[in-house]
Design a protein around this motif. Structure first.
Motif, PDB file in Angstrom:
ATOM      1  N   UNK A 292      -8.240  12.844  -4.988  1.00 31.72           N
ATOM      2  CA  UNK A 292      -7.855  11.420  -4.839  1.00 31.72           C
ATOM      3  C   UNK A 292      -6.862  11.202  -3.697  1.00 31.72           C
ATOM      4  N   UNK A 293      -5.971  12.161  -3.493  1.00 27.90           N
ATOM      5  CA  UNK A 293      -4.922  11.929  -2.501  1.00 27.90           C
ATOM      6  C   UNK A 293      -5.516  11.890  -1.087  1.00 27.90           C
TER       7      UNK A 293
ATOM      8  N   UNK B  84       1.554  17.616  -3.803  1.00 29.14           N
ATOM      9  CA  UNK B  84       2.952  17.400  -3.392  1.00 29.14           C
ATOM     10  C   UNK B  84       3.713  18.716  -3.401  1.00 29.14           C
TER      11      UNK B  84
ATOM     12  N   UNK C 153      -8.551   2.729  -7.676  1.00 33.66           N
ATOM     13  CA  UNK C 153      -8.799   3.859  -6.779  1.00 33.66           C
ATOM     14  C   UNK C 153      -9.643   4.916  -7.483  1.00 33.66           C
ATOM     15  N   UNK C 154      -9.265   5.201  -8.754  1.00 30.13           N
ATOM     16  CA  UNK C 154     -10.027   6.237  -9.473  1.00 30.13           C
ATOM     17  C   UNK C 154     -11.491   5.848  -9.619  1.00 30.13           C
TER      18      UNK C 154
ATOM     19  N   UNK D  52       1.490  17.640  -9.834  1.00 28.21           N
ATOM     20  CA  UNK D  52       0.942  17.206  -8.539  1.00 28.21           C
ATOM     21  C   UNK D  52       0.913  18.394  -7.571  1.00 28.21           C
TER      22      UNK D  52
ATOM     23  N   UNK E 151      -9.207   7.463   3.498  1.00 32.28           N
ATOM     24  CA  UNK E 151     -10.249   6.428   3.390  1.00 32.28           C
ATOM     25  C   UNK E 151      -9.646   5.078   3.005  1.00 32.28           C
ATOM     26  N   UNK E 152      -8.851   5.072   1.894  1.00 28.40           N
ATOM     27  CA  UNK E 152      -8.436   3.752   1.396  1.00 28.40           C
ATOM     28  C   UNK E 152      -7.261   3.185   2.197  1.00 28.40           C
ATOM     29  N   UNK E 153      -6.179   3.975   2.345  1.00 24.84           N
ATOM     30  CA  UNK E 153      -4.985   3.423   3.043  1.00 24.84           C
ATOM     31  C   UNK E 153      -4.790   4.170   4.362  1.00 24.84           C
TER      32      UNK E 153
ATOM     33  N   UNK F 194      -7.095   8.576  -0.743  1.00 18.56           N
ATOM     34  CA  UNK F 194      -6.171   7.465  -0.416  1.00 18.56           C
ATOM     35  C   UNK F 194      -5.722   7.584   1.044  1.00 18.56           C
ATOM     36  N   UNK F 195      -5.397   8.831   1.428  1.00 17.38           N
ATOM     37  CA  UNK F 195      -4.797   8.994   2.768  1.00 17.38           C
ATOM     38  C   UNK F 195      -5.804   8.684   3.884  1.00 17.38           C
TER      39      UNK F 195
END
Lengths: 106, 498, 482, 308, 103
Positions: free
Chosen positions: D136-137, D50, D124-125, D47, D143-145, D140-141
């Motif tokens: 993807x991160x 991270x 999500x993918x 990752x 757009x999605x969540x 997520x950060x």
């Protein structure tokens, strides 16, 4: 051709590892702060150079090579300035406490 | 129009004194004229409203205010004939006591706080009188505890806090039993209203065991305020409160609320037949009788006037429970009418005790020598009141004792007459020496704390006392008159025992 | 239109907090008003909508459950959001007197106050386990920031202890969320409820999350930080801490045990939580009986009253749920009133040591009256909201034959009476020897009236329980016997 | 396999060094090294995002904050805390062993029960491509969540205000170590400052397709700020001027306004219209978080030019 | 991420160490470091239990941990300010448990 390059890269990586090893041994063995700094800065920087060169060869792209060069320059810069500051500090500590320079700070 | 009146009148009657209380709090300490006039106006208004409601009830209407707190749980104020009895008593006596208290507290501090909580207490008493079901009864019952606490604590010294703490421990402790009992009853029967003759009878419940437990839980809950034997200890200790408080609250409102609760319990919730089938009437009867004798015996040994009157109240209130526990219409009449008579006589005695203490600083019985010469009118009232308590004919006390005795005989419980006789003798034993001291003994050289009260103040105090004595005697003499409490109670009882 | 109202509940206070930080001087009052005033309007409209539909769900950013975060407004969260709004507005009014927005302490107080109420609304709406973690952190940081606004040494020490324990609690909670996400593949609480199995892993996740939340809810064995924190906090802050911040963690424990693990039969766990509640009631009350400072007594009373909220578990049922939620509501109002009144006593008389407060009722009759009124609701004596809650709790306890819980509720009431009347007795006593305390500072009518208003609200809750309880009934997930 | 064991063991040993025994200063240094090794661990686990975050924020900024706090505490020379009673340390040992055992056992059970049907991640993918984002991160950060991220920026803001409340006085007399008067610093700052800026901007831009993003970029800016503060090029200001306050708040404000704006044009709340919105939000967050971290380090309400 | 067991044990070790130090640490800074290390342990657990999705690490878990790291740094920064302020106002830099359990 590529075999030769890979062998050469591996060799470079080994050299780099060796220099790192030397630097660490110096760090442990040497008596006072200044000589330790000396060992660290010299050995590690050269070690880093050869590792960067080795991985640049392995990657094979010019862009990656330039990036690795930038990394090496940055590390060099940081190492010299911090070594310089630590040395000044240990000297000033030595003057304050009267002992000869180099006892490792508390 | 009338049905609108029937709906809002009970609430108005209860809220009049509450609003007065609020007004008095806001008026505060520094505007006595506004405060006193507000208080008197509210007292008059309440008497008028209760009078109107009395007329409506006599005309057969039943004013009722209902507000659904929760689906199975509603807040109901209902003025049936029994509640009118208690409502009229507290309304009239509130007016008289206000006059007395204004005169009594002429030079005291914190009067705004006193009169504010005083009128809130009367609100609670009125609410208890007119509660339509056990939940409303409990709400005002607890409100009564809360609003009397500051009055008992009014003097702010150490003894009044000790008295108040004991009062709280008893009342809040018993309210735990009461709450569990009420909720258990609601569990068994759902939100039922008081019905003459008791609603449990018709429901035909068969869990006799739990009904017995609930009965005793409720008896403990009401018994505390009705000063039944084991739970009476707080009453004498609460005598540290100022005289008007002892007079209205501890002789009329608080104590009568407990007795009224017991009457509701036996007459309107269980119904006497169910109480008899459950075998609960005998223990209640024994408990009441024992309290009567026990109270009178202890009264004998008291040296302080108010303490003696307090123990006499403990025994007198149990007459009401006695009347209800004997069973049968006549004894019930005796019991219920005693609710009014005892109130009138006891408030007179407390008024006199208040005047003795306030004007002459006389608190102990041995200081009473020859007070008749110094305060003739007050002593006269005291004597009439005392004789009434003993049960001599013209005064009200005799009527209720007579009916209680007749009721006991009618039901075949002759031994109750022995109890009545014993208590009458004991009454005589602890009242007559006082009367002898007042009239026959030589007065001591100087009264403990003689003060030159203003004419208006004396007039207020003695006037109020004369008023209550007059009513006490009047009720006794004109017992047959249709408007008298006796005939009112006979009306009530006829629809309890058809 | 629903999304707009929900967004208003959460985003408007946050935006207002930012503006309050940026705008100079007097404009800050405008930002504070813009942040708080629209909340009741939005919530009123939403409650109407909720009455019709029974449940409102909005997928934030348009992505449904497993991927995105879902906002879910049901009866229970609606009641708590109402309590949050009432507290934010009324206690905010009280705070306006001590923390003027254009002064330095106001400049620091109001952004945190707005962030706190916004975060709590976000927490009450969110249905996503990790989002709950983030909102919990924001609530804790804002609350502790408010706690130290006056830089009182005791408050500082209490704040550090509170922060350390809160962070530890969050870690346990996050560990539980990690396990749930590992097992079910989704972070949405209501979606995971169907998938999560009551096996070893499921139970451990639930226990870890519960322990973490119990630390934040200061339930009995883990309550160490609450008395010092609530006792030494500035007036309005201790009110919002006791009335809302602690309750929000208990709300989450309810969500976990009744919605996530609703159909797992864990009688032992439920009884154990009940016992914790019972111990909290007894311990909190006994401590309150021996404390010397009024605010510490009220703080320990919070520890005790939180125990009542845990009684929902052993008495599981619709009526018990309605009762404990209504207790949460009326306790919130009454406790806020008590803390504000105690704060008024502290600011104007300079001390809240019981020994020096004899005869305080002569100089500050309104605040002593507020303390008494709020005490009536805390004791559960009639005409108050507390009484309705106590009545329903006793009713369901009797119906289920839980004699232990009946005893606990009644003893709790008596002990509460003991420590309340102990305070009132001193306040109404005649000042014997102590010197006449100068009534320092201008007699600020506003702060006393706000405290009285909250106390009257707690009493009024005793008269209008029907609509609230109907709203709560729609949220009950388990059905079955009342 | 060997690398895994080596890194895991390294982590535990470094944590042991940082937490138990030795002087506090040594513990802090070991903690920073722990952060570095943790960066390697994240990289090894696969990752990069991270890894960068841990390096920049976990080890770098946190290490600097703790170090400056340690320095300030030594100046206040607070009373030396008493040693814990032996009973307490025995109790602690028991609790620690229990916790380790619990987490270990549960972890192993969870790992063995890996079903691999992480539905959320699979969904999500699938939906990532149509957001136009490669990483993807960041998807997520932002757009999605994005509610999480919005509240997270609010947490940073709340932490700053709360810290200011705790430190109290408006004027910035929280001590800062004197700037070393060596000639070497000027060339260092002169070369590093623009370079860091460029790398930060690059990270921000690259964040949408490759590992990187607002948080890593903000940490870089914070590191630059710390360097400037320590070398005396920038000093703490007495009061926060308008610009500083706006800088602090811009991250949260922009995110909220974009979110609310979407509602106005009928899209769902906090829906992100396009790539430009992602960059706008990320830039605002970078500035706001970076500035906050620097101010937290300097312990001052604002920054001013020369420091005496 | 092919040997999750090792990482899980490491996370357990870190968690236990952190908890141990949190309880007995004399200095508040040491306790804050313990909290940060326990946080890293929990993040490790989160990523490892989330497992592999389509070959690579679970994207959502990584995002959660990133958010977690930023929140951790914010909380630690506030805690440090609190500790410095506590030292200034009360002169002590440790929270010995028995000194004020409620005053």
């Amino acid at each position: 051709m590529s075999l030769l390059l890979d062998a050469f890269a591996a060799l470079l990586l080994l050299i780099g590892a060796f220099f790192y090893l030397a630097g660490t041994v110096g760090l442990i063995r040497f008596p006072d702060a200044l000589s330790r700094l000396h060992a660290l800065t010299k050995a590690d920087n050269i070690g880093l150079l050869s590792i960067c060169a080795g991985s640049a060869l392995m990657a094979g792209e010019l862009r990656v090579a330039l990036l690795l060069l930038l990394i090496w320059l940055m590390a060099l810069f940081a190492a010299t300035v911090s070594a310089h500051l630590i040395a000044r500090r240990s000297l000033r500590d030595a003057e304050d406490s009267g002992a000869d320079a180099g006892k490792s700070p508390s | 129009m009338t049905e609108w009146l029937l709906f809002w009148l009970p609430l108005a009657v209860v809220l009049v004194s509450a609003l007065a209380g609020l007004g008095i709090f806001i008026a505060g300490e520094h505007r006595p004229i506004l405060r006193v006039s507000l208080n008197l106006a509210a007292a008059l208004a309440k008497v008028v409203l209760v009078g109107i409601m009395g007329l409506l009830v006599m005309a057969g209407q039943v004013p009722e205010f209902n507000f659904a707190l929760l689906p199975g749980l509603d807040f109901k104020l209902r003025a049936d004939s029994l509640s009118m009895l208690f409502a009229v008593l507290s309304a009239v006596l509130w007016l008289v006591t206000t006059i007395y208290a204004v005169a009594y507290l002429e030079r005291a501090r914190d009067r705004a706080r006193f009169f504010g909580f005083f009128s809130l207490c009367v609100t609670a008493t009125m609410g208890i009188a007119m509660a339509g079901n056990l939940l409303t009864f409990f709400i005002f019952y607890e409100l009564l505890t809360l609003t009397t606490w500051p009055l008992v604590v009014h003097n702010g010294n150490r003894e009044s806090f000790a008295g108040a703490r004991s009062y709280l421990v008893h009342t809040l402790g018993a309210s735990v039993f009461l709450l569990v009992g009420i909720i258990w009853l609601y569990q068994l029967t759902g939100g039922q209203d008081f019905i003459a003759g008791g609603y449990l009878g018709e429901l035909g419940l068969d869990q006799y065991h739990s009904l017995r437990i609930v009965f005793w839980l409720l008896v403990i809950g009401f018994g505390v305020k009705a000063a039944l034997f084991p739970l009476h200890a707080w009453l004498p200790r609460a005598m540290v409160a100022p005289a008007p408080v002892s007079a209205l609250l501890h002789a009329v409102a608080v104590v009568k609320a407990g007795a009224f609760g017991l009457v509701r319990l036996v007459e309107d919730i269980y119904g006497f037949e169910l109480v008899q089938t459950l075998g609960l009437d005998l223990p209640l009867l024994l408990l009441a009788s024992f309290t009567i004798v026990y109270g009178s015996v202890l009264a004998l040994f008291q040296t302080d006037i108010k303490k003696r009157l307090a123990y006499s109240t403990v025994s007198q209130v149990s007459y009401i429970t006695l009347g209800v526990a004997i069973g049968g219409p006549i004894a019930a009449i005796g019991g219920m009418v005693h609710l009014v008579h005892q109130g009138l006589m006891k408030i007179t005695l407390f008024f006199c005790a208040g005047i003795f203490a306030n004007l002459l600083g006389v608190k102990k019985i041995d200081q009473l020598d020859g007070i008749g010469r110094r305060l003739p009118w007050t002593s006269l009232c005291f004597t009439i009141g005392a004789l009434g308590m003993i049960g001599l004919p013209p005064v009200a006390g005799f009527v209720s004792k007579w009916y209680l005795g007749a009721g006991a005989v009618a039901v075949g419980r002759e031994w109750v007459i022995l109890v009545l006789l014993a208590s009458t003798l004991l009454n005589a034993a602890y009242f007559l020496p006082l009367i002898k001291r007042i009239w026959l003994n030589e007065p001591a050289r100087a009264w403990p704390a003689e003060i030159d009260a203003s004419r208006l103040e004396v007039f207020g105090l003695v006037g109020a006392t004369l008023a209550t004595t007059g009513v006490a005697v009047g009720v006794g003499l004109f017992a047959g008159h249709p408007l008298s409490p006796l005939s009112w109670v006979t009306g009530i009882v006829t629809d309890y025992f058809p | 239109m629903v999304a707009e109202a929900l967004a208003c509940l959460v985003l408007v206070p946050v935006v207002a907090a930012c503006l309050a930080l940026v705008l100079p001087g007097r404009w800050r009052w405008l930002a504070v008003a813009a942040g708080l005033l629209p909340l009741p309007l939005a919530m009123a409209w939403l409650t109407g909508e909720l009455g019709r539909e029974g449940l409102i769900t909005v997928a934030v950013a348009g992505f449904e459950a497993p991927l995105g975060i879902v906002w879910r407004l049901d009866g229970l969260s609606a009641v708590l959001v109402w309590l949050n709004i009432i507290i934010a507005l009324l206690v905010g009014l009280h705070a306006a007197a001590h923390y003027p927005a254009d002064k330095l302490n106001g400049f620091r107080f109001w952004p945190l106050w707005l962030l706190l109420s916004g975060a709590m609304n976000a927490l009450l709406l969110s249905a996503d386990l990790f989002n709950l973690f983030v909102t919990l952190e924001l609530v804790t940081l804002a609350a502790i920031g408010l706690l130290v606004v006056d830089r009182k040494p005791q408050a500082m020490r209490a704040a550090v202890r509170y922060l350390l324990l809160a962070l530890l609690g969050s870690l346990f909670y996050l560990l539980g969320v990690a396990l749930v996400y590992g097992q079910t593949g989704t972070l949405d609480l209501y979606q995971a409820a169907g998938v999560l199995q009551p096996d070893l892993l499921g139970h451990t996740a639930l226990v870890l999350m519960t322990v973490g939340l119990l630390v934040k809810a200061a339930i009995f064995p883990l309550h160490g930080w609450l008395p010092a924190a609530h006792g030494n906090a500035p007036g309005p802050v201790s009110a919002v801490l006791s009335a809302m911040v602690v309750k929000v963690a208990v709300y989450l424990v309810w969500r976990l045990w009744l919605w996530l693990a609703g159909d797992w039969a864990i009688p032992a766990g439920l009884t154990m939580l009940g016992l914790l509640g019972a111990l909290a009631i007894v311990y909190g009350s006994l401590q309150a009986l021996v404390q010397q400072r009024v605010k510490m007594i009220v703080a320990y009373s919070t520890v005790a009253q939180l125990g009542y909220l845990m009684l929902l578990f052993p008495l599981l049922g619709l009526v018990a749920f309605q009762a404990t939620s209504y207790h949460l509501l009326s306790h919130g109002l009454a406790k806020a009133a008590m803390f504000l009144a105690a704060a008024n006593l502290l600011t104007r008389l300079g001390t809240d040591q019981l020994g020096d407060l004899r005869g305080a009722d002569r100089r500050m009759p309104l605040d002593v009256f507020t303390l008494a009124l709020a005490g009536v609701s805390i004791l559960g004596l009639p005409p108050s909201g507390g009484f309705i809650a106590k009545w329903l709790m006793l009713q369901t306890a009797l119906a289920q034959g839980g004699w232990l819980w009946v005893g606990v509720i009644l003893v709790g009431g008596l002990l509460a009476a003991a420590y309340l009347f102990r305070v009132l007795a001193v306040l109404c006593a005649r000042p014997v020897a102590c010197p006449e305390l100068p009534v320092s500072g201008k007699a600020d009518q506003l702060t006393s009236l706000v405290a009285l208003g909250l106390a009257l609200a707690a009493l009024a809750a005793g008269f209008v329980p029907a609509p609230v309880l109907k709203l709560l009934a729609t949220a009950w997930p388990l059905g079955g016997a009342p | 396999m060997v690398i895994d064991v080596f890194l895991a063991l390294g982590l535990v040993v470094l944590a042991w060094q940082a937490l138990i025994g030795g002087s506090l200063f040594r513990g802090i240094v070991m903690f920073i090294v722990f952060g570095m090794v943790l960066t390697l661990a994240w990289a090894w686990l696969g990752s990069p995002d991270l890894a960068m975050a841990e390096a920049a924020i976990g080890a770098g900024v946190t290490g600097a904050l703790i170090m400056i706090a340690y320095w300030r505490l030594r100046r206040i020379n607070a009373v030396e805390p008493r040693d814990p009673s032996p009973a307490r340390s025995r109790l602690a040992l028991v609790i620690a062993v229990l916790a380790t055992g619990l987490v270990g056992a549960i972890g192993l059970a969870a790992v063995s029960a890996l079903t691999g049907d992480a539905t959320a991640a699979r969904v999500m993918n699938e939906t990532l491509p149509d957001t136009g984002l490669g990483n993807p991160i960041t998807g997520v950060l932002i757009v999605f969540r994005n509610l999480d991220t919005l509240l997270e920026v609010a947490v940073v803001l709340a932490a700053y205000i709360a810290a200011r409340a705790a430190l109290g006085r408006e004027s910035a007399d929280l001590p800062l170590p004197p700037a070393p008067d060596t000639p070497l610093l000027t060339p260092l700052v002169v070369t590093l400052a623009p370079l860091t800026m460029v790398v930060a901007i690059y990270l921000l831009k690259a964040g949408s397709q490759y590992p990187g993003g607002a948080f890593q970029a903000s940490a870089l800016l914070a590191a630059l700020g710390v360097l400037l503060v320590l070398t005396g090029r920038v000093g703490p200001a007495a009061a926060a001027n308008w610009l500083t306050r706006a800088g602090l708040v811009i991250g949260t404000l922009v995110f909220c306004l974009v979110g609310l704006g979407m509602l106005v044009i009928g899209a769902p709340l906090l829906a992100i219209p396009g790539i430009w919105a992602v960059y706008l939000i990320e830039a605002a967050m970078m500035i706001s978080i970076g500035l906050t971290l620097v101010l937290l380090f300097a312990g001052a309400p604002g920054l001013s030019g020369k420091r005496s | 991420m092919n040997h999750p067991e090792i990482w899980m044990l490491a996370a357990a070790g870190l968690f236990g160490l952190g908890l141990y130090s949190l309880i007995i640490a004399r200095h508040l800074l040491r306790q804050l470091i313990a909290i940060k290390i326990m946080g890293s342990a929990v993040f490790l657990v989160l990523v490892v239990t989330a497992g592999l999705v389509d070959g690579s690490l679970d994207g959502i878990a990584q995002a959660l941990v990133l958010t977690g790291i930023v929140i951790a740094v914010a909380a630690i920064a506030f805690a440090l300010a609190l500790v410095v302020s506590l030292a200034e106002t009360t002169g002590s830099i440790s929270l010995n448990p028995d000194d004020d359990d409620g005053r």
